[in-house]
Scaffold this active site. Sequence first.
Site, PDB file in Angstrom:
ATOM      1  N   HIS A 105       0.824  -1.209   0.000  1.00  0.00           N
ATOM      2  CA  HIS A 105       0.000   0.000   0.000  1.00  0.00           C
ATOM      3  C   HIS A 105       0.865   1.270   0.000  1.00  0.00           C
ATOM      4  CE1 HIS A 105      -3.751  -2.118   0.514  1.00  0.00           C
ATOM      5  NE2 HIS A 105      -3.369  -2.662   1.661  1.00  0.00           N
ATOM      6  N   ASP A 106       1.571   1.489   1.089  1.00  0.00           N
ATOM      7  CA  ASP A 106       2.269   2.760   1.268  1.00  0.00           C
ATOM      8  C   ASP A 106       3.500   2.881   0.380  1.00  0.00           C
ATOM      9  OD1 ASP A 106       0.324   3.281   3.111  1.00  0.00           O
ATOM     10  OD2 ASP A 106       1.562   2.901   4.862  1.00  0.00           O
TER      11      ASP A 106
END
Length: 321
Positions: free
Chosen positions: A249-250
């Site tokens: 995700h990040d």
Amino acid sequence: MDSKKIPVIYDTDPGIDDALALALLAAHPRFDLIAITAVHGNAAVAVTAHNARGLAALFQLDIPVATGAAGPLLESRRRDGALHVHGEDALGGIASQLPVPTRPSDPRPAHQLICDLVNERPGELTLVAVGPFTNLALALKQDPGIAAKVKQVVVMGGAFGLHGHSGNVSPVAEANIMADPEAADLVLTAPWPVVVVGLDVTQEVIMREADLARLRGRGEGAGELLWQATRHYQQFYDARDGIGGIYAHDASAAAVLLVPEAFTLRSGPVRVALEGIATGQTIQDWRREQSQRTAWSDHPVQQVCVAVDAPRVLALFDEIF
């Protein structure tokens, strides 16, 4: 490859995937990471700030680390963290193994540090925000002028229903947005350029167990700790989605700055639903040019990631370790 440095302030709620993104920001030669600001989200802000300082020490960063917002703009929006996803220490059990920070925490609140740094270097800095957007919203409230001085804002958050990906905390809402929807709407409608990296692309970038295992023994011990941290994270996603790995995700938010050609963008104003069963939903008016004038017409056009070359993103980890 472009060799120009990218100066970044990293706003984060570490978080296992936050730690992987920090590995890219700290170790890739294109990045000039100048500060880290911690926010509530995956855990209480005391935990995320502690983790941020420990990770900064792990990656041998001598930069300011500031503690930020302990909760959303509206107390009624306060939610539990995501310790069931990230573990009791929010880092999969490895927080106690992080080096002891040698630099004290910056005394300024995170939003003040953001304002100060942006005003010191107008037109230069990119904000990468991968937790709830409360710190950025508070910075805008304190000094609206920073919107004209930030080069770019990249946020990990939102879900637009593409590629079969919808919300992860409600049928339509993503966790960072739902944690402070008012802050998110403020940040996404401010007059600065935003790139939104949502679940539509981050859930297409899967680090398989074999990818994660390649971190072991690399990066002067950092890779080994990241491998250990991801054991809890992978167990969660294997049980829920059966993907044999984790979603990056990040890290995808950091990657969009390094390999923008790996992402397809869609233009249009973005808003956040603030009431009803769709609370926290991110909505883009991407057909605005073909439609009549709407209530969103005066909002800035932002960029939403709608497709990604996942192997190109994953290859970045081989470039840093």
